[in-house]
Design a protein around this motif. Structure first.
Motif, PDB file in Angstrom:
ATOM      1  N   ASP A  17      -4.809  38.688 -39.437  1.00  0.00           N
ATOM      2  CA  ASP A  17      -5.062  38.831 -38.310  1.00  0.00           C
ATOM      3  C   ASP A  17      -5.824  39.975 -38.070  1.00  0.00           C
ATOM      4  OD1 ASP A  17      -4.799  37.838 -35.319  1.00  0.00           O
ATOM      5  OD2 ASP A  17      -2.894  36.824 -36.293  1.00  0.00           O
ATOM      6  N   VAL A  18      -6.499  40.116 -36.867  1.00  0.00           N
ATOM      7  CA  VAL A  18      -6.372  41.460 -35.901  1.00  0.00           C
ATOM      8  C   VAL A  18      -5.477  41.275 -34.576  1.00  0.00           C
ATOM      9  CG1 VAL A  18      -8.419  42.784 -34.732  1.00  0.00           C
ATOM     10  CG2 VAL A  18      -8.581  41.047 -36.849  1.00  0.00           C
ATOM     11  N   PRO A  19      -4.882  43.130 -34.354  1.00  0.00           N
ATOM     12  CA  PRO A  19      -4.978  44.683 -35.201  1.00  0.00           C
ATOM     13  C   PRO A  19      -4.638  43.593 -36.712  1.00  0.00           C
ATOM     14  CG  PRO A  19      -4.156  44.355 -32.989  1.00  0.00           C
ATOM     15  CD  PRO A  19      -4.784  43.655 -33.123  1.00  0.00           C
ATOM     16  N   GLY A  20      -4.715  45.293 -37.379  1.00  0.00           N
ATOM     17  CA  GLY A  20      -3.184  45.198 -38.442  1.00  0.00           C
ATOM     18  C   GLY A  20      -3.465  44.339 -39.836  1.00  0.00           C
ATOM     19  N   ARG A  21      -4.662  43.106 -39.752  1.00  0.00           N
ATOM     20  CA  ARG A  21      -5.152  42.425 -40.926  1.00  0.00           C
ATOM     21  C   ARG A  21      -3.702  41.460 -41.750  1.00  0.00           C
ATOM     22  NH1 ARG A  21      -8.604  44.098 -46.298  1.00  0.00           N
ATOM     23  NH2 ARG A  21      -9.114  42.604 -46.457  1.00  0.00           N
ATOM     24  N   HIS A  22      -2.245  40.973 -40.518  1.00  0.00           N
ATOM     25  CA  HIS A  22      -1.798  40.992 -41.075  1.00  0.00           C
ATOM     26  C   HIS A  22      -1.403  39.148 -40.962  1.00  0.00           C
ATOM     27  CE1 HIS A  22       0.233  44.500 -40.599  1.00  0.00           C
ATOM     28  NE2 HIS A  22       0.200  44.809 -39.973  1.00  0.00           N
ATOM     29  N   GLU A  23      -0.281  38.812 -40.787  1.00  0.00           N
ATOM     30  CA  GLU A  23      -0.688  37.223 -41.077  1.00  0.00           C
ATOM     31  C   GLU A  23      -0.717  36.548 -39.729  1.00  0.00           C
ATOM     32  OE1 GLU A  23       3.523  38.739 -41.320  1.00  0.00           O
ATOM     33  OE2 GLU A  23       2.579  39.427 -42.024  1.00  0.00           O
ATOM     34  N   ALA A  24      -1.253  35.456 -39.841  1.00  0.00           N
ATOM     35  CA  ALA A  24      -1.418  34.334 -38.856  1.00  0.00           C
ATOM     36  C   ALA A  24      -0.246  34.875 -37.439  1.00  0.00           C
ATOM     37  CB  ALA A  24      -1.230  32.857 -38.732  1.00  0.00           C
ATOM     38  N   GLY A  25      -0.573  35.392 -36.363  1.00  0.00           N
ATOM     39  CA  GLY A  25       0.584  34.964 -35.389  1.00  0.00           C
ATOM     40  C   GLY A  25       0.873  36.472 -34.985  1.00  0.00           C
ATOM     41  N   THR A  26       0.228  36.854 -35.342  1.00  0.00           N
ATOM     42  CA  THR A  26       0.255  38.390 -35.183  1.00  0.00           C
ATOM     43  C   THR A  26      -0.259  39.032 -34.377  1.00  0.00           C
ATOM     44  OG1 THR A  26      -0.430  39.670 -37.289  1.00  0.00           O
ATOM     45  CG2 THR A  26       1.506  38.942 -37.592  1.00  0.00           C
ATOM     46  N   GLY A  27      -1.343  38.739 -34.340  1.00  0.00           N
ATOM     47  CA  GLY A  27      -2.733  39.574 -33.205  1.00  0.00           C
ATOM     48  C   GLY A  27      -3.894  38.442 -32.302  1.00  0.00           C
ATOM     49  N   GLU A  28      -4.567  38.875 -32.066  1.00  0.00           N
ATOM     50  CA  GLU A  28      -5.668  37.741 -31.335  1.00  0.00           C
ATOM     51  C   GLU A  28      -6.290  36.471 -31.289  1.00  0.00           C
ATOM     52  OE1 GLU A  28      -7.547  41.476 -30.340  1.00  0.00           O
ATOM     53  OE2 GLU A  28      -9.765  40.574 -31.503  1.00  0.00           O
ATOM     54  N   ILE A  29      -6.495  36.427 -33.095  1.00  0.00           N
ATOM     55  CA  ILE A  29      -6.841  35.459 -33.813  1.00  0.00           C
ATOM     56  C   ILE A  29      -6.597  33.835 -33.030  1.00  0.00           C
ATOM     57  CG2 ILE A  29      -8.634  34.190 -35.540  1.00  0.00           C
ATOM     58  CD1 ILE A  29      -9.030  37.435 -36.850  1.00  0.00           C
ATOM     59  N   ASN A  30      -6.909  32.245 -33.405  1.00  0.00           N
ATOM     60  CA  ASN A  30      -6.425  31.314 -32.795  1.00  0.00           C
ATOM     61  C   ASN A  30      -6.482  30.866 -34.130  1.00  0.00           C
ATOM     62  OD1 ASN A  30      -5.365  29.143 -32.243  1.00  0.00           O
ATOM     63  ND2 ASN A  30      -6.936  29.455 -30.536  1.00  0.00           N
ATOM     64  N   PHE A  31      -6.085  31.191 -34.937  1.00  0.00           N
ATOM     65  CA  PHE A  31      -6.485  29.977 -36.474  1.00  0.00           C
ATOM     66  C   PHE A  31      -6.028  28.851 -36.200  1.00  0.00           C
ATOM     67  CE2 PHE A  31      -5.535  34.168 -37.905  1.00  0.00           C
ATOM     68  CZ  PHE A  31      -6.197  34.968 -38.416  1.00  0.00           C
ATOM     69  N   ARG A  32      -5.031  28.175 -35.101  1.00  0.00           N
ATOM     70  CA  ARG A  32      -5.203  27.021 -35.620  1.00  0.00           C
ATOM     71  C   ARG A  32      -6.192  26.119 -35.057  1.00  0.00           C
ATOM     72  NH1 ARG A  32      -0.544  24.262 -35.138  1.00  0.00           N
ATOM     73  NH2 ARG A  32       0.747  26.301 -34.758  1.00  0.00           N
ATOM     74  N   TYR A  33      -7.235  26.734 -33.704  1.00  0.00           N
ATOM     75  CA  TYR A  33      -8.151  26.794 -33.037  1.00  0.00           C
ATOM     76  C   TYR A  33      -9.243  26.542 -34.972  1.00  0.00           C
ATOM     77  CZ  TYR A  33     -12.546  26.061 -31.012  1.00  0.00           C
ATOM     78  OH  TYR A  33     -14.305  25.886 -30.875  1.00  0.00           O
ATOM     79  N   LEU A  34      -9.226  28.295 -35.205  1.00  0.00           N
ATOM     80  CA  LEU A  34      -9.882  27.322 -36.411  1.00  0.00           C
ATOM     81  C   LEU A  34     -10.088  26.287 -36.829  1.00  0.00           C
ATOM     82  CD1 LEU A  34     -11.024  31.466 -36.789  1.00  0.00           C
ATOM     83  CD2 LEU A  34     -12.843  29.740 -35.442  1.00  0.00           C
ATOM     84  N   LEU A  35      -9.085  26.290 -37.904  1.00  0.00           N
ATOM     85  CA  LEU A  35      -8.587  25.555 -39.103  1.00  0.00           C
ATOM     86  C   LEU A  35      -8.903  23.886 -38.192  1.00  0.00           C
ATOM     87  CD1 LEU A  35      -5.065  27.158 -40.036  1.00  0.00           C
ATOM     88  CD2 LEU A  35      -7.795  26.399 -41.262  1.00  0.00           C
ATOM     89  N   GLN A  36      -8.577  23.664 -37.202  1.00  0.00           N
ATOM     90  CA  GLN A  36      -8.875  22.231 -35.970  1.00  0.00           C
ATOM     91  C   GLN A  36     -10.491  21.827 -36.242  1.00  0.00           C
ATOM     92  OE1 GLN A  36      -7.313  22.122 -32.710  1.00  0.00           O
ATOM     93  NE2 GLN A  36      -8.771  20.030 -32.330  1.00  0.00           N
ATOM     94  N   MET A  37     -10.733  23.099 -36.022  1.00  0.00           N
ATOM     95  CA  MET A  37     -12.459  22.502 -36.120  1.00  0.00           C
ATOM     96  C   MET A  37     -12.871  22.642 -37.514  1.00  0.00           C
ATOM     97  SD  MET A  37     -12.892  22.882 -33.402  1.00  0.00           S
ATOM     98  CE  MET A  37     -14.496  22.525 -33.185  1.00  0.00           C
ATOM     99  N   LEU A  38     -12.199  23.283 -38.558  1.00  0.00           N
ATOM    100  CA  LEU A  38     -12.966  22.945 -39.919  1.00  0.00           C
ATOM    101  C   LEU A  38     -12.841  21.436 -40.368  1.00  0.00           C
ATOM    102  CD1 LEU A  38     -11.955  26.829 -41.632  1.00  0.00           C
ATOM    103  CD2 LEU A  38     -14.672  25.465 -41.429  1.00  0.00           C
ATOM    104  N   LYS A  39     -11.575  21.381 -39.827  1.00  0.00           N
ATOM    105  CA  LYS A  39     -11.050  19.873 -40.459  1.00  0.00           C
ATOM    106  C   LYS A  39     -12.399  18.525 -40.020  1.00  0.00           C
ATOM    107  CE  LYS A  39      -7.215  16.483 -40.482  1.00  0.00           C
ATOM    108  NZ  LYS A  39      -5.798  16.844 -40.121  1.00  0.00           N
TER     109      LYS A  39
END
Length: 268
Positions: free
Chosen positions: A208-230
């Protein structure tokens, strides 16, 4: 999709072999790590076999930069050694950065070469490596990185730059690794950049951004990215490469929960 995790930044202070056991206990069955030269490869092979863990990828960047045309021979020699280590580990991917890193940050050649020179050097290097990669059945992944802070000299920072290099090489054994953390820092618009290059992207890093930590700690919507990849039927590897914000086990559980929810089609 297949899931792996980079163990280099996890469980600080504990022996490397114990990290393999710990990530397996959290449910991950595949790992990657950075440098191989400072690790006991035989011990890693043994621990992985004992715990039924696979090594997916290791770093192929050593003490010279692919963008530096004066040291192409040294880069090729290092990649050849990395391929031998990968074969021993059973890893099918090796990861190459555009520039190597020093204690002060990435090596900076901007006063020596133009950007076009650096890209041409990387392209030439990869083309020279293709026959050996094909013979070994190993795929080299070029990873564009960000140029923030001490890494301001990074020569390939944009997804499209990396994609253009890979397409110019035109080999199934040279592909593009996309890292959501670096992409978000450099240009954003993550899904469009990923979607446009899915044909050459078998491997994706997450943090995630900022900080380069795990999902949910920043601004990236990983749920959306994974859903689109699926939805696109993506069959590549998804690999968190991150610094845990707190407890490592808790952070791994966050990723596992996110991946399981995507696989099962959770609505929230």
């Amino acid at each position: 999709m297949e899931y792996a995790v980079n163990i280099e930044m996890l469980y600080p202070g504990i022996p490397f072999s114990d990290r393999i056991r710990r990530v397996k206990e959290t449910g991950f069955e595949a790992i990657e790590f950075w440098g191989w030269h400072d690790k006991d490869i035989d011990d890693i092979v043994r621990i992985c076999q004992e715990n039924d863990v696979r090594v997916k990828a290791i770093s192929a960047t050593g003490g010279h930069s692919p963008c530096d045309r004066e040291h192409q021979a040294e880069c090729i020699c290092w990649v050849e050694q990395t391929m031998k280590a990968a074969e021993k580990l059973g890893a099918k991917y090796i990861i190459m950065f555009p520039n190597h890193f020093t204690k002060e940050g990435c090596a900076d050649f901007r006063n020596k070469y133009t950007k076009a020179d650096g890209i041409a050097a990387i392209t030439s290097l990869l083309m020279r490596l293709v026959p050996e990669l094909e013979a070994a059945g190993i795929t080299l992944l070029l990873e564009p990185l960000n140029n923030h802070g001490t890494d301001h000299g990074m020569s390939v920072t944009d997804t499209e730059e990396g994609a253009a290099i890979v397409r110019a090489v035109n080999s199934e054994h040279v592909r593009l690794l996309l890292d959501a953390f670096h992409m978000q820092l450099m240009h954003g618009n993550l899904w469009e950049h990923i979607r446009e290059n899915l044909d050459i992207v078998p491997y994706i890093h997450l943090a995630d951004v900022p900080g380069r930590h795990e999902a949910g700690t920043g601004e990236i919507n990983f749920r959306y990215l994974l859903q689109m990849l699926k939805e696109k039927g993506y069959e590549g590897t998804i690999c968190p490469e991150y610094f845990p914000q707190g407890d490592t086990d808790d952070s791994l559980y966050t990723w596992k929960q996110l991946f399981a929810c995507n696989d099962q089609g959770c609505s929230s």
